[in-house]
Structure formats: C-alpha cells, structure tokens
Design an enzyme around this catalytic site. Structure first.
Site: not given
Length: 258
Positions: A121-122, A139
């Site tokens: 994520h991200d 992340g």
C-alpha cells in the site's frame, strides 16, 4: 482490434475495458476496474478496484492487482491504485491499494515485475524499473526511475530508492538507497556505483568519473554523512547529478545506506 473476453472469465458490468483488451480464461475483473487499450490479461488473473490501468500492460497468470491494503489500520475506506502504460506483471505478482481514504498506490510506466513480487500500500514506483523474483516492498516505499531490485530482496516501509540504483539479490533494505549506486547484503551496505546500469543508459565517462568521486566520500569511514555532503556540495556546480545526490541525502528521513 476488438476486445476479446474468454467465456469463462468474470467481468463486472461496472468494469471498463478499453479497445483491444484480451481477457483470458477464468480471469476475474471486479467493479471499479478501468483497463486501458491493448492490455493482455492472462488466465486466472484477478483485478480488483478501484484501479486505473493504462494502455499496453500485460498481466500473467495468478496476479492479484488492486486488492485492499494489508495494513491493519485499513477500515474499508475507498482507496485507489493507479498504473501507467506498458508494464509487465509476471506470475503471482501482487499490488495493493492505498490504506488512506482517497489516496493511491502509484506505479509508472514500462516497469517489469517478475514472479512473486509484491508492491504494498501507498508505494510510489517510477518508470523503467525491474523487480526480480520475490522482490518485496513494504508500505510507503518510493522507488525512482531506472531502479533494479534483485531477487528475494525486501525493502522496509518508508524507504526511498534513488534513480539508477541497484539492490543486489537477497538484500535487506532498512534505510534509503542513494541514486546511481549499488547496495548489497543483509543488512545492506553501499558497495559501488551501479556501473553496468549507468553505462547501459549512456552516462558519459566524465559523469561517471565525478560520481566515483562522490561515492568515495560516502564510503570514507572517516567522514559522517553530514561531512560527506558538505564535500559534495562544494562539487555540485560541476555536475547536476551531484546535486541530485545531495538533495536526496538531505531529504532522507531514515538515513542512507553507507
């Protein structure tokens, strides 16, 4: 060229497929997935939304792209994944959406993700990078352009990998990797310039010579990072790439691998 969907594939009526997309047997394309022109989706691929996929991407069997974040803070808010053009995702590659409402994981263009690679994520991935088998990003990792990450390597959350850097296979990355250089090991250490990568990308010999000088300062055990940067700043007017190094190091929040 017409879009082709195998009769065993499942495509949500709320998905959008561009012109000339090929969808193979047993692929699943969920709600909120936008697939650009000319993409190839091989058998058993799973695409979940919301995700925007540019033209000319190829997804090999058993990829899972756009699944929700594994971050335990994620509570089901609407989050996104954005993918550019011309990327290749090989077997079992996984890419996750952002954790935070309205935000995105982002991948640029013309990258290659080999089997079992993971983008959490991200993350922010640039252009023309190569992720070898089992290369893994936690992340919020930033990977700049023309980076190569060796197989079975893992990058800690919030690290940055500078442009034209290379990470050797089986490496553990817990700090930022400076541009133009090669790091390797567990824990990783700064080893040399990424000479092969620089030459393949037509860096002039004069530029490579100056970058060798910069690397010498970073490898000098008698200098701390601040002292090395001070020396490099005095040379920055000679070459823009030296300033790239200086700005990267000054912007580091986790410190750099030396």
């Amino acid at each position: 060229m017409q879009t082709s969907i195998h009769p065993t594939a499942i495509v949500s009526p709320k998905a959008q497929l561009g012109v000339g997309v090929e969808v193979g047997p047993y692929a699943i394309i969920g709600e909120g997935v936008q697939v650009g022109d000319g993409c190839v989706i091989h058998p058993h691929v799973v695409l979940k939304g919301p995700v925007e996929i540019g033209p000319g991407n190829e997804f090999y069997s058993f990829c899972v792209i756009g699944e929700k974040s594994q971050d335990l803070k994620y509570q089901g808010e609407p989050t996104y994944l954005k993918i550019g053009a011309g990327n290749v995702f090989r077997e079992f590659a996984t890419v996750h959406r952002s954790t935070f409402r309205g935000q995105s994981t982002e991948i640029g263009s013309f990258n290659v993700f080999l089997a079992y690679t993971h983008v959490a994520h991200d993350c922010r991935i640039g252009n023309r990078c190569v992720f070898s088998n089992n290369a893994t990003l936690a992340g919020h990792v930033i990977v700049e352009d023309h980076v190569t990450i060796g197989g079975l390597s893992a990058v800690h959350q919030f690290c940055r990998i500078g442009r034209f850097a290379m990470i050797g296979g089986c490496s553990k990355i817990v700090q930022d990797v400076v541009p133009f250089c090669l790091v390797d090991g567990n824990p990783a250490r700064l080893r040399s310039l990424n000479l092969v990568g620089l030459k393949r990308n037509n860096f002039p010999e004069g530029t490579i010579k100056v970058l060798k000088f910069a690397l010498k300062q970073l490898l000098d055990e008698g200098l701390n990072t601040t002292q090395a940067v001070e020396i490099l700043e005095k040379q920055a007017d000679k070459l823009q790439d030296i300033m790239t190094l200086v700005e990267f190091i000054k912007g580091s929040e986790r410190g750099i691998i030396r």
